[in-house]
Design a protein around this motif. Structure first.
Motif, PDB file in Angstrom:
ATOM      1  N   VAL A   1       3.393  -8.224  -8.915  1.00 23.08           N
ATOM      2  CA  VAL A   1       3.818  -7.256  -7.902  1.00 23.08           C
ATOM      3  C   VAL A   1       2.630  -6.677  -7.123  1.00 23.08           C
ATOM      4  CG1 VAL A   1       4.857  -4.973  -7.569  1.00 23.08           C
ATOM      5  CG2 VAL A   1       6.027  -6.684  -8.950  1.00 23.08           C
ATOM      6  N   PRO A   2       1.561  -6.188  -7.742  1.00 19.11           N
ATOM      7  CA  PRO A   2       0.432  -5.687  -6.937  1.00 19.11           C
ATOM      8  C   PRO A   2      -0.142  -6.751  -6.000  1.00 19.11           C
ATOM      9  CG  PRO A   2       0.220  -4.969  -9.210  1.00 19.11           C
ATOM     10  CD  PRO A   2       1.325  -5.966  -9.189  1.00 19.11           C
ATOM     11  N   ILE A   3      -0.177  -7.983  -6.457  1.00 25.00           N
ATOM     12  CA  ILE A   3      -0.700  -9.050  -5.598  1.00 25.00           C
ATOM     13  C   ILE A   3       0.210  -9.276  -4.411  1.00 25.00           C
ATOM     14  CG2 ILE A   3      -1.269 -11.502  -5.502  1.00 25.00           C
ATOM     15  CD1 ILE A   3      -2.062 -11.319  -8.451  1.00 25.00           C
ATOM     16  N   LEU A   4       1.532  -9.371  -4.667  1.00 28.30           N
ATOM     17  CA  LEU A   4       2.483  -9.617  -3.576  1.00 28.30           C
ATOM     18  C   LEU A   4       2.464  -8.483  -2.556  1.00 28.30           C
ATOM     19  CD1 LEU A   4       5.529 -11.007  -5.622  1.00 28.30           C
ATOM     20  CD2 LEU A   4       3.969 -12.308  -4.160  1.00 28.30           C
TER      21      LEU A   4
ATOM     22  N   TYR B   1       4.079   0.516  -5.908  1.00 28.90           N
ATOM     23  CA  TYR B   1       3.989  -0.320  -7.112  1.00 28.90           C
ATOM     24  C   TYR B   1       3.165   0.337  -8.217  1.00 28.90           C
ATOM     25  CZ  TYR B   1      -0.742  -1.678  -5.608  1.00 28.90           C
ATOM     26  OH  TYR B   1      -2.070  -1.680  -5.246  1.00 28.90           O
ATOM     27  N   ILE B   2       2.327   1.332  -7.862  1.00 26.37           N
ATOM     28  CA  ILE B   2       1.543   2.006  -8.912  1.00 26.37           C
ATOM     29  C   ILE B   2       2.473   2.781  -9.850  1.00 26.37           C
ATOM     30  CG2 ILE B   2      -0.229   3.742  -9.352  1.00 26.37           C
ATOM     31  CD1 ILE B   2      -1.568   2.971  -6.766  1.00 26.37           C
ATOM     32  N   GLY B   3       3.318   3.609  -9.273  1.00 26.56           N
ATOM     33  CA  GLY B   3       4.274   4.340 -10.108  1.00 26.56           C
ATOM     34  C   GLY B   3       5.307   3.424 -10.727  1.00 26.56           C
ATOM     35  N   ALA B   4       5.721   2.394  -9.969  1.00 27.79           N
ATOM     36  CA  ALA B   4       6.740   1.475 -10.478  1.00 27.79           C
ATOM     37  C   ALA B   4       6.233   0.711 -11.696  1.00 27.79           C
ATOM     38  CB  ALA B   4       7.158   0.512  -9.374  1.00 27.79           C
ATOM     39  N   THR B   5       5.020   0.189 -11.609  1.00 31.75           N
ATOM     40  CA  THR B   5       4.461  -0.548 -12.735  1.00 31.75           C
ATOM     41  C   THR B   5       4.151   0.370 -13.902  1.00 31.75           C
ATOM     42  OG1 THR B   5       3.475  -2.070 -11.113  1.00 31.75           O
ATOM     43  CG2 THR B   5       2.707  -2.236 -13.374  1.00 31.75           C
ATOM     44  N   GLY B   6       3.745   1.602 -13.598  1.00 32.20           N
ATOM     45  CA  GLY B   6       3.567   2.572 -14.670  1.00 32.20           C
ATOM     46  C   GLY B   6       4.862   2.844 -15.413  1.00 32.20           C
ATOM     47  N   LEU B   7       5.955   2.917 -14.662  1.00 31.35           N
ATOM     48  CA  LEU B   7       7.271   3.085 -15.295  1.00 31.35           C
ATOM     49  C   LEU B   7       7.595   1.893 -16.188  1.00 31.35           C
ATOM     50  CD1 LEU B   7      10.017   4.529 -15.616  1.00 31.35           C
ATOM     51  CD2 LEU B   7      10.760   3.325 -13.543  1.00 31.35           C
TER      52      LEU B   7
ATOM     53  N   ALA C   1      -1.004  -3.308 -22.039  1.00 32.40           N
ATOM     54  CA  ALA C   1      -1.493  -4.440 -21.249  1.00 32.40           C
ATOM     55  C   ALA C   1      -1.018  -4.331 -19.807  1.00 32.40           C
ATOM     56  CB  ALA C   1      -1.011  -5.751 -21.872  1.00 32.40           C
ATOM     57  N   THR C   2       0.228  -3.898 -19.619  1.00 35.59           N
ATOM     58  CA  THR C   2       0.760  -3.700 -18.266  1.00 35.59           C
ATOM     59  C   THR C   2      -0.041  -2.637 -17.520  1.00 35.59           C
ATOM     60  OG1 THR C   2       2.984  -4.361 -18.951  1.00 35.59           O
ATOM     61  CG2 THR C   2       2.814  -3.021 -16.966  1.00 35.59           C
ATOM     62  N   LEU C   3      -0.342  -1.525 -18.200  1.00 32.55           N
ATOM     63  CA  LEU C   3      -1.135  -0.468 -17.569  1.00 32.55           C
ATOM     64  C   LEU C   3      -2.541  -0.963 -17.240  1.00 32.55           C
ATOM     65  CD1 LEU C   3      -1.349   2.501 -16.709  1.00 32.55           C
ATOM     66  CD2 LEU C   3      -2.126   3.020 -19.038  1.00 32.55           C
ATOM     67  N   THR C   4      -3.129  -1.740 -18.119  1.00 33.22           N
ATOM     68  CA  THR C   4      -4.478  -2.264 -17.871  1.00 33.22           C
ATOM     69  C   THR C   4      -4.498  -3.181 -16.644  1.00 33.22           C
ATOM     70  OG1 THR C   4      -4.970  -2.158 -20.241  1.00 33.22           O
ATOM     71  CG2 THR C   4      -6.370  -3.571 -18.885  1.00 33.22           C
ATOM     72  N   VAL C   5      -3.508  -4.067 -16.550  1.00 30.98           N
ATOM     73  CA  VAL C   5      -3.426  -4.962 -15.392  1.00 30.98           C
ATOM     74  C   VAL C   5      -3.224  -4.169 -14.111  1.00 30.98           C
ATOM     75  CG1 VAL C   5      -2.046  -6.788 -14.317  1.00 30.98           C
ATOM     76  CG2 VAL C   5      -2.620  -6.917 -16.757  1.00 30.98           C
ATOM     77  N   LEU C   6      -2.359  -3.138 -14.181  1.00 24.84           N
ATOM     78  CA  LEU C   6      -2.133  -2.289 -13.013  1.00 24.84           C
ATOM     79  C   LEU C   6      -3.429  -1.611 -12.575  1.00 24.84           C
ATOM     80  CD1 LEU C   6      -0.398  -0.697 -10.961  1.00 24.84           C
ATOM     81  CD2 LEU C   6       0.067   0.941 -12.811  1.00 24.84           C
ATOM     82  N   THR C   7      -4.176  -1.071 -13.522  1.00 27.15           N
ATOM     83  CA  THR C   7      -5.430  -0.376 -13.191  1.00 27.15           C
ATOM     84  C   THR C   7      -6.423  -1.319 -12.513  1.00 27.15           C
ATOM     85  OG1 THR C   7      -5.104   1.087 -15.095  1.00 27.15           O
ATOM     86  CG2 THR C   7      -7.320   0.975 -14.152  1.00 27.15           C
TER      87      THR C   7
ATOM     88  N   SER D   1      -5.740  -4.156 -10.889  1.00 24.61           N
ATOM     89  CA  SER D   1      -5.241  -4.581  -9.572  1.00 24.61           C
ATOM     90  C   SER D   1      -5.397  -3.475  -8.536  1.00 24.61           C
ATOM     91  CB  SER D   1      -3.770  -4.994  -9.684  1.00 24.61           C
ATOM     92  OG  SER D   1      -3.616  -6.063 -10.590  1.00 24.61           O
ATOM     93  N   ALA D   2      -5.009  -2.241  -8.883  1.00 25.00           N
ATOM     94  CA  ALA D   2      -5.083  -1.135  -7.929  1.00 25.00           C
ATOM     95  C   ALA D   2      -6.525  -0.860  -7.530  1.00 25.00           C
ATOM     96  CB  ALA D   2      -4.438   0.105  -8.537  1.00 25.00           C
ATOM     97  N   CYS D   3      -7.422  -0.865  -8.510  1.00 23.61           N
ATOM     98  CA  CYS D   3      -8.830  -0.616  -8.181  1.00 23.61           C
ATOM     99  C   CYS D   3      -9.400  -1.755  -7.326  1.00 23.61           C
ATOM    100  CB  CYS D   3      -9.645  -0.470  -9.461  1.00 23.61           C
ATOM    101  SG  CYS D   3      -9.270   1.032 -10.402  1.00 23.61           S
ATOM    102  N   PHE D   4      -8.947  -2.971  -7.550  1.00 22.38           N
ATOM    103  CA  PHE D   4      -9.454  -4.113  -6.785  1.00 22.38           C
ATOM    104  C   PHE D   4      -9.007  -4.050  -5.329  1.00 22.38           C
ATOM    105  CE2 PHE D   4      -8.896  -8.449  -5.179  1.00 22.38           C
ATOM    106  CZ  PHE D   4     -10.197  -8.928  -5.283  1.00 22.38           C
ATOM    107  N   TYR D   5      -7.720  -3.726  -5.090  1.00 24.15           N
ATOM    108  CA  TYR D   5      -7.189  -3.775  -3.735  1.00 24.15           C
ATOM    109  C   TYR D   5      -7.423  -2.471  -2.970  1.00 24.15           C
ATOM    110  CZ  TYR D   5      -4.899  -8.203  -4.727  1.00 24.15           C
ATOM    111  OH  TYR D   5      -4.648  -9.519  -5.047  1.00 24.15           O
TER     112      TYR D   5
END
Length: 333
Positions: free
Chosen positions: A77-80, A98-104, A120-126, A128-132
């Motif tokens: 989702v963050p990539i898309l 998607y930040i709040g959505a993925t956190g949920l 693991a989901t939170l780590t991937v979100l962090t 991705s968000a920091c990268f983009y």
């Protein structure tokens, strides 16, 4: 109560999922690839619905496939979303849904006992968000909130499990106390019954003995000996006693037979119907016994519940001849 809590958390999760999806659709700047944004929304809704509802009726723990789908969604989702938007727009309010959505989604994984997938989901979100967006913007635009949600959810789950465990332990203690209290009441009732029976047996004999200053007739002495033996029977073998057994033992003593009763727990664990059958059989055996001495023993044995031994005196005790041997089994043949 668990069902109510489960229904409430399910409704909250679905409500927030719909909110984030609606926020994603309400874009104010046209994405460069709208179909990627729509695909991200559809994938997120599918993953959330699956994570919330899959196996919810059978078990609280989320099945493995929905957990893997949630982890995949946190990657995709963050990539898309980020690819569908131009870099200057990626920090817009509708673009950070998607930040709040993925956190949920991570919270759902933790609540449904998949903490490894949640973190693991939170780590991937962090990542991705920091990268983009960059680290500063990512934490400013909602990443702190998602991390807080996950931490709070993990603490609540830990405290909830402890509360449930303590509640179950207290319930076990309460059941044990209730059982002990019931056992004490039964024992008190048995003691009262035995005391009343002892008074009924010994009372008249003691009254006559006191009234006669100990000068009893031979018949009264025989009644006193029988009363004494009956009291010993009630103390040594209460589980063996029934009205028929008491009468059979009394009749045997009136015939001159010495009767001794030992209860070592041979009747423990038997149901009431089998106990009545054993007592009836014992009374029948005693009614036909003509030995000089009869020993009734309820020993701890897996097969035999009661053993009746009769001896005909023929000299010394060691040389007594056994003229009666009867075994009553625990299970009827």
């Amino acid at each position: 109560m668990r069902r109510t809590v489960r229904s409430l958390t399910t409704a909250l999760a679905l409500g927030f999922a719909v909110y984030f999806a609606a926020r994603a659709i309400w874009w104010i700047v046209q994405p460069t690839a709208p179909w990627l944004m729509v695909a991200a929304i559809a994938l997120y809704l599918a993953a959330t619905l699956t994570a919330v509802l899959a196996g919810a009726s059978d078990s609280v723990r989320m099945p493995l496939v929905p957990a893997l789908l949630a982890l995949f969604t946190s990657i995709a989702v963050p990539i898309l979303v980020s690819v569908s938007l131009a870099p200057p727009v990626r920090s817009a309010p509708f673009a950070t849904w998607y930040i709040g959505a993925t956190g949920l989604l991570a919270v759902v994984c933790i609540v449904r006992r998949r903490p490894l997938f949640g973190w693991a989901t939170l780590t991937v979100l962090t990542i991705s968000a920091c990268f983009y967006m960059g680290v500063g913007r990512a934490f400013t635009l909602g990443l702190v909130g998602s991390i807080t949600w996950v931490v709070v959810a993990q603490l609540l789950v830990i405290f909830w499990h402890r509360a449930v465990r303590d509640t179950e332990r207290l319930a076990d203690i309460q059941r044990a106390v209730s059982a002990w209290h019931a056992t004490q009441l039964v024992r008190q009732r048995e003691r009262r019954v035995r005391a009343q029976r002892a008074l009924a047996i010994a009372g008249p004999v003691l009254t006559r003995t006191v009234a006669a200053n100990g000068a009893l007739t031979e018949h009264e002495k025989l009644e006193a000996r029988i009363s004494e033996g009956t009291l010993r029977d009630e103390l040594r073998g209460p589980s063996l006693m029934s009205d028929a057994v008491r009468q059979a033992i009394t009749d045997a003593r009136l015939r001159g037979t010495r009767v001794t009763v030992f209860d070592e727990g041979g009747l423990d664990g038997l149901d009431e119907s089998r106990l009545n059958e054993i007592r009836d059989e014992l009374a029948s055996v005693l009614a036909d016994a003509r030995s000089n001495r009869v020993i009734i023993r309820a020993g701890r044995d897996d097969v035999v519940a009661v053993t009746v031994v009769g001896r005909a005196a023929g000299g010394s005790h060691d040389d007594d001849a056994v003229d009666l041997w009867h075994e009553i089994r625990r299970v009827a043949e």
